[in-house]
Design a protein around this motif. Structure first.
Motif, PDB file in Angstrom:
ATOM      1  N   ASP A 177       0.831  -1.209   0.000  1.00  0.00           N
ATOM      2  CA  ASP A 177       0.000   0.000   0.000  1.00  0.00           C
ATOM      3  C   ASP A 177       0.865   1.259   0.000  1.00  0.00           C
ATOM      4  OD1 ASP A 177      -2.250  -1.575   0.034  1.00  0.00           O
ATOM      5  OD2 ASP A 177      -2.440  -1.551   2.222  1.00  0.00           O
ATOM      6  N   ARG A 178       1.931   1.258   0.795  1.00  0.00           N
ATOM      7  CA  ARG A 178       2.811   2.428   0.849  1.00  0.00           C
ATOM      8  C   ARG A 178       3.560   2.610  -0.464  1.00  0.00           C
ATOM      9  NH1 ARG A 178       5.699   2.948   6.640  1.00  0.00           N
ATOM     10  NH2 ARG A 178       5.875   5.077   5.807  1.00  0.00           N
ATOM     11  N   LEU A 179       3.923   1.494  -1.113  1.00  0.00           N
ATOM     12  CA  LEU A 179       4.579   1.605  -2.423  1.00  0.00           C
ATOM     13  C   LEU A 179       3.613   2.197  -3.446  1.00  0.00           C
ATOM     14  CD1 LEU A 179       6.994  -0.834  -4.089  1.00  0.00           C
ATOM     15  CD2 LEU A 179       4.896  -0.351  -5.319  1.00  0.00           C
ATOM     16  N   ALA A 180       2.333   1.788  -3.398  1.00  0.00           N
ATOM     17  CA  ALA A 180       1.355   2.345  -4.333  1.00  0.00           C
ATOM     18  C   ALA A 180       1.150   3.841  -4.087  1.00  0.00           C
ATOM     19  CB  ALA A 180       0.034   1.593  -4.194  1.00  0.00           C
ATOM     20  N   ASN A 181       1.120   4.253  -2.808  1.00  0.00           N
ATOM     21  CA  ASN A 181       0.973   5.682  -2.504  1.00  0.00           C
ATOM     22  C   ASN A 181       2.175   6.480  -2.985  1.00  0.00           C
ATOM     23  OD1 ASN A 181      -1.475   5.159  -1.253  1.00  0.00           O
ATOM     24  ND2 ASN A 181      -0.546   4.880   0.767  1.00  0.00           N
ATOM     25  N   ALA A 182       3.386   5.910  -2.812  1.00  0.00           N
ATOM     26  CA  ALA A 182       4.584   6.607  -3.282  1.00  0.00           C
ATOM     27  C   ALA A 182       4.572   6.751  -4.793  1.00  0.00           C
ATOM     28  CB  ALA A 182       5.833   5.846  -2.825  1.00  0.00           C
ATOM     29  N   GLY A 183       4.050   5.736  -5.514  1.00  0.00           N
ATOM     30  CA  GLY A 183       3.984   5.849  -6.969  1.00  0.00           C
ATOM     31  C   GLY A 183       2.972   6.879  -7.424  1.00  0.00           C
ATOM     32  N   GLU A 184       1.870   7.040  -6.671  1.00  0.00           N
ATOM     33  CA  GLU A 184       0.854   8.012  -7.066  1.00  0.00           C
ATOM     34  C   GLU A 184       1.359   9.445  -6.951  1.00  0.00           C
ATOM     35  OE1 GLU A 184      -2.533   7.232  -4.706  1.00  0.00           O
ATOM     36  OE2 GLU A 184      -3.047   5.326  -5.727  1.00  0.00           O
ATOM     37  N   VAL A 185       2.161   9.708  -5.907  1.00  0.00           N
ATOM     38  CA  VAL A 185       2.690  11.081  -5.723  1.00  0.00           C
ATOM     39  C   VAL A 185       4.048  11.250  -6.391  1.00  0.00           C
ATOM     40  CG1 VAL A 185       1.426  11.348  -3.565  1.00  0.00           C
ATOM     41  CG2 VAL A 185       3.770  10.468  -3.515  1.00  0.00           C
ATOM     42  N   GLU A 186       4.506  10.210  -7.125  1.00  0.00           N
ATOM     43  CA  GLU A 186       5.775  10.225  -7.850  1.00  0.00           C
ATOM     44  C   GLU A 186       6.957  10.514  -6.925  1.00  0.00           C
ATOM     45  OE1 GLU A 186       5.505  12.867 -11.138  1.00  0.00           O
ATOM     46  OE2 GLU A 186       4.058  11.609 -12.229  1.00  0.00           O
ATOM     47  N   ASP A 187       6.915   9.912  -5.728  1.00  0.00           N
ATOM     48  CA  ASP A 187       8.052   9.980  -4.811  1.00  0.00           C
ATOM     49  C   ASP A 187       8.930   8.752  -5.081  1.00  0.00           C
ATOM     50  OD1 ASP A 187       9.854  10.198  -2.773  1.00  0.00           O
ATOM     51  OD2 ASP A 187       8.374  10.520  -1.186  1.00  0.00           O
ATOM     52  N   PHE A 188       9.880   8.896  -5.997  1.00  0.00           N
ATOM     53  CA  PHE A 188      10.639   7.743  -6.464  1.00  0.00           C
ATOM     54  C   PHE A 188      11.671   7.268  -5.449  1.00  0.00           C
ATOM     55  CE2 PHE A 188       9.286  10.032 -10.333  1.00  0.00           C
ATOM     56  CZ  PHE A 188       8.479   9.042 -10.873  1.00  0.00           C
ATOM     57  N   ASP A 189      12.068   8.123  -4.526  1.00  0.00           N
ATOM     58  CA  ASP A 189      12.970   7.669  -3.455  1.00  0.00           C
ATOM     59  C   ASP A 189      12.257   6.661  -2.545  1.00  0.00           C
ATOM     60  OD1 ASP A 189      15.057   9.213  -4.352  1.00  0.00           O
ATOM     61  OD2 ASP A 189      14.498  10.946  -3.109  1.00  0.00           O
ATOM     62  N   ASP A 190      11.016   7.014  -2.145  1.00  0.00           N
ATOM     63  CA  ASP A 190      10.230   6.064  -1.340  1.00  0.00           C
ATOM     64  C   ASP A 190       9.878   4.816  -2.145  1.00  0.00           C
ATOM     65  OD1 ASP A 190      10.322   7.504   0.931  1.00  0.00           O
ATOM     66  OD2 ASP A 190       8.279   8.314   0.820  1.00  0.00           O
ATOM     67  N   ARG A 206      11.719   3.319  -4.402  1.00  0.00           N
ATOM     68  CA  ARG A 206      12.878   2.423  -4.363  1.00  0.00           C
ATOM     69  C   ARG A 206      13.066   1.825  -2.970  1.00  0.00           C
ATOM     70  NH1 ARG A 206      14.801   6.349  -8.035  1.00  0.00           N
ATOM     71  NH2 ARG A 206      15.547   7.653  -6.321  1.00  0.00           N
ATOM     72  N   ARG A 207      12.846   2.649  -1.946  1.00  0.00           N
ATOM     73  CA  ARG A 207      13.050   2.175  -0.575  1.00  0.00           C
ATOM     74  C   ARG A 207      12.057   1.067  -0.222  1.00  0.00           C
ATOM     75  NH1 ARG A 207      11.249   4.047   4.555  1.00  0.00           N
ATOM     76  NH2 ARG A 207      10.149   5.787   3.569  1.00  0.00           N
ATOM     77  N   PHE A 208      10.795   1.273  -0.535  1.00  0.00           N
ATOM     78  CA  PHE A 208       9.797   0.245  -0.226  1.00  0.00           C
ATOM     79  C   PHE A 208      10.001  -1.002  -1.081  1.00  0.00           C
ATOM     80  CE2 PHE A 208       7.091   3.999   1.185  1.00  0.00           C
ATOM     81  CZ  PHE A 208       7.312   3.738   2.527  1.00  0.00           C
ATOM     82  N   SER A 209      10.502  -0.844  -2.288  1.00  0.00           N
ATOM     83  CA  SER A 209      10.793  -2.010  -3.129  1.00  0.00           C
ATOM     84  C   SER A 209      11.876  -2.872  -2.495  1.00  0.00           C
ATOM     85  CB  SER A 209      11.220  -1.569  -4.529  1.00  0.00           C
ATOM     86  OG  SER A 209      10.181  -0.869  -5.180  1.00  0.00           O
ATOM     87  N   ARG A 210      12.915  -2.220  -1.954  1.00  0.00           N
ATOM     88  CA  ARG A 210      14.002  -2.966  -1.312  1.00  0.00           C
ATOM     89  C   ARG A 210      13.512  -3.660  -0.043  1.00  0.00           C
ATOM     90  NH1 ARG A 210      17.085   1.634  -2.971  1.00  0.00           N
ATOM     91  NH2 ARG A 210      16.744   2.599  -0.936  1.00  0.00           N
ATOM     92  N   ILE A 211      12.674  -2.955   0.750  1.00  0.00           N
ATOM     93  CA  ILE A 211      12.159  -3.574   1.979  1.00  0.00           C
ATOM     94  C   ILE A 211      11.256  -4.758   1.647  1.00  0.00           C
ATOM     95  CG2 ILE A 211      10.781  -3.196   4.047  1.00  0.00           C
ATOM     96  CD1 ILE A 211      11.637  -0.286   4.004  1.00  0.00           C
ATOM     97  N   MET A 212      10.407  -4.618   0.625  1.00  0.00           N
ATOM     98  CA  MET A 212       9.537  -5.728   0.231  1.00  0.00           C
ATOM     99  C   MET A 212      10.359  -6.912  -0.283  1.00  0.00           C
ATOM    100  SD  MET A 212       6.374  -3.714  -1.639  1.00  0.00           S
ATOM    101  CE  MET A 212       5.442  -5.207  -1.970  1.00  0.00           C
ATOM    102  N   ASP A 213      11.423  -6.626  -1.005  1.00  0.00           N
ATOM    103  CA  ASP A 213      12.293  -7.708  -1.479  1.00  0.00           C
ATOM    104  C   ASP A 213      12.922  -8.451  -0.304  1.00  0.00           C
ATOM    105  OD1 ASP A 213      13.790  -8.816  -4.003  1.00  0.00           O
ATOM    106  OD2 ASP A 213      15.351  -8.443  -2.515  1.00  0.00           O
ATOM    107  N   ASP A 214      13.299  -7.711   0.745  1.00  0.00           N
ATOM    108  CA  ASP A 214      13.867  -8.350   1.934  1.00  0.00           C
ATOM    109  C   ASP A 214      12.821  -9.218   2.634  1.00  0.00           C
ATOM    110  OD1 ASP A 214      16.001  -8.534   4.077  1.00  0.00           O
ATOM    111  OD2 ASP A 214      14.351  -7.649   5.235  1.00  0.00           O
ATOM    112  N   ARG A 215      11.564  -8.751   2.713  1.00  0.00           N
ATOM    113  CA  ARG A 215      10.511  -9.548   3.340  1.00  0.00           C
ATOM    114  C   ARG A 215      10.259 -10.841   2.553  1.00  0.00           C
ATOM    115  NH1 ARG A 215      11.573  -6.078   6.320  1.00  0.00           N
ATOM    116  NH2 ARG A 215      10.187  -4.716   7.542  1.00  0.00           N
ATOM    117  N   VAL A 216      10.271 -10.751   1.240  1.00  0.00           N
ATOM    118  CA  VAL A 216      10.034 -11.937   0.407  1.00  0.00           C
ATOM    119  C   VAL A 216      11.142 -12.956   0.625  1.00  0.00           C
ATOM    120  CG1 VAL A 216       9.921 -12.767  -1.974  1.00  0.00           C
ATOM    121  CG2 VAL A 216       8.674 -10.705  -1.305  1.00  0.00           C
ATOM    122  N   ARG A 217      12.391 -12.490   0.698  1.00  0.00           N
ATOM    123  CA  ARG A 217      13.515 -13.407   0.936  1.00  0.00           C
ATOM    124  C   ARG A 217      13.387 -14.090   2.294  1.00  0.00           C
ATOM    125  NH1 ARG A 217      17.850 -12.534  -2.659  1.00  0.00           N
ATOM    126  NH2 ARG A 217      17.555 -10.696  -3.990  1.00  0.00           N
TER     127      ARG A 217
END
Length: 423
Positions: A110-123, A125-136
């Motif tokens: 949900d937070r990644l989707a919100n960051a994409g809507e407001v075009e906050d690309f730093d968030d 990338r950050r949420f993508s890395r955290i989600m990748d860590d959770r999946v691992r």
């Protein structure tokens, strides 16, 4: 700080000792004498001075550490975790651990989707890395629990202790109840987890399409594609790991069920033997070797010779086994013919009887000598018969059948509508 190369060399030289301590004490504490005996066991040619020197070497490099305010020792927790990974000695975790990580994954989606809507690309990338860590982490837990279940099965099979099968397979039943069944409910195709994964996949796909349309942060597209692929792979790996774990546990669980069934039947037979006596219970089924007259008299030599001669001349009779298709399905001889039960049901619930009655009550009153399993068999036949008019109650009821209690939504008899002739 101890150099890493020096520490690795020591672990390589004394790996046999550490493995022996790890398997013997199972993460518990031990004395310095136990450590020296382990070194002596692995290196029987070493003299006492060399053993004392190597013991101090393990202590000085913090591979073996002393307990606080005690003379006992233990393996360094980091070394123990490393040995656990190498020896596949994992302990089964809880299904709730995976559940918490998946819920956190949904929150991050949900937070990644919100960051994409407001075009906050730093968030983004950050949420993508955290989600990748959770999946691992989730995938590691799947592999960890699969190895732990394998260890449980191997220990249950190799345990030769003089104890009941129920105690030997206690860990197997606990693993099935505490991990397999909750995980089956979680990954059900109509469950919340499946909907959660579909939502996360949709959110990531939406961000990828938005990047393709806008052309902004195009370098982040590859990261999102890898994350989406890894999430789909995690779902597939989880289902496959759960299937393998269930396949390992189910044979032992079925063996325990059969053992309990045989034990109950054996206890029932022994109870009848104690009550009625061996002769009264087993005379009809025991093999006939001697006559009643010989049973209570001292045999002569000619009797024994004649008996042995008859055994030598014994020939078994040829018997042709029937084909599987020709063998009728087994039915206990106590169950009455279903057509008679159906006729009795039709006679009892005619147009004059207006008040519905549970089918189980009808069977219990009509056939009080049947066991609970036989009563339920007839109940199932009546329920499945489309020619009989019946209705199922919306309220759960409790019935006592042959000394056993059952809770179910009962089927009740429904009087037939009177015909015009009756009117």
């Amino acid at each position: 700080m101890i150099p890493a190369k020096k520490l690795l060399n020591t672990l390589s030289e004394h790996w046999g000792v550490l493995e022996l301590l790890f398997k013997r004490f199972k993460m518990a504490d031990f004395s310095i004498k136990d450590l020296q005996n382990a070194i002596k066991h692995k290196q029987p040619t070493w003299h006492n001075e060399r053993i004392y020197k190597e013991t101090n070497r393990l202590l000085n490099q913090d591979i073996i550490i002393p307990l606080a305010k005690s003379s006992q020792l233990e393996i360094n927790r980091a070394i123990a975790d490393f040995a656990t990974f190498l020896l596949q000695e994992e302990h089964l975790g809880l299904a709730q651990e995976i559940s918490v990580l998946v819920e956190d994954l949904a929150r991050l989606g949900d937070r990644l989707a919100n960051a994409g809507e407001v075009e906050d690309f730093d968030d983004l990338r950050r949420f993508s890395r955290i989600m990748d860590d959770r999946v691992r982490k989730i995938m590691k837990l799947y592999a960890h629990n699969e190895n732990a279940i394998l260890n449980i099965v191997e220990q249950a099979k190799s345990n030769n202790a003089v104890q009941s099968l129920q105690k030997r397979y206690k860990a197997v039943i606990e693993a099935f109840d505490e991990y397999i069944e909750p995980m089956l409910e979680m990954i059900d195709i109509r469950g919340e987890f499946h909907a959660c994964f579909n939502l996360i996949e949709l959110q990531i796909s939406t961000q990828i399409e938005r990047i393709e349309q806008s052309g902004k942060a195009y370098t982040d597209k590859r990261m999102l594609e890898q994350l989406r692929t890894r999430i789909l792979e995690m779902h597939l790996v989880g289902r496959e790991s759960l299937r393998k774990s269930a396949d390992m546990l189910m044979p032992l669980r079925e063996e325990l069920r059969r053992n309990n069934l045989i034990t109950r039947q054996a206890a029932k037979v022994l109870g009848l033997v104690r009550k009625n006596g061996v002769d009264n219970m087993l005379t009809a089924v025991q093999p006939h070797f001697v006559s009643d007259a010989q049973r209570y008299s001292l045999g002569q030599q000619r009797h024994i010779v004649a008996y042995m001669a008859s055994l030598v001349e014994f020939e078994h009779q040829e018997y042709q086994l029937p084909d599987q298709q020709d063998v009728p399905p087994f039915q206990t001889p106590n169950i009455p013919d279903y057509n008679d039960v159906k006729s009795s049901f039709a006679k009892r619930f005619n147009t004059k009887r207006k008040k519905p009655q549970p089918l189980l009550q009808f069977l219990d009153e009509s056939y009080p000598d049947l066991d609970a399993e036989e009563m339920l068999f007839l109940y199932q036949k009546l329920v499945s018969d489309d020619e009989l008019e019946k209705s199922q109650s919306d309220e759960k009821a409790r019935f006592k059948i042959a000394g056993q209690y059952f809770s179910l939504y009962p089927y009740n008899s429904q009087p037939q509508k009177p015909s015009k002739a009756d009117e």
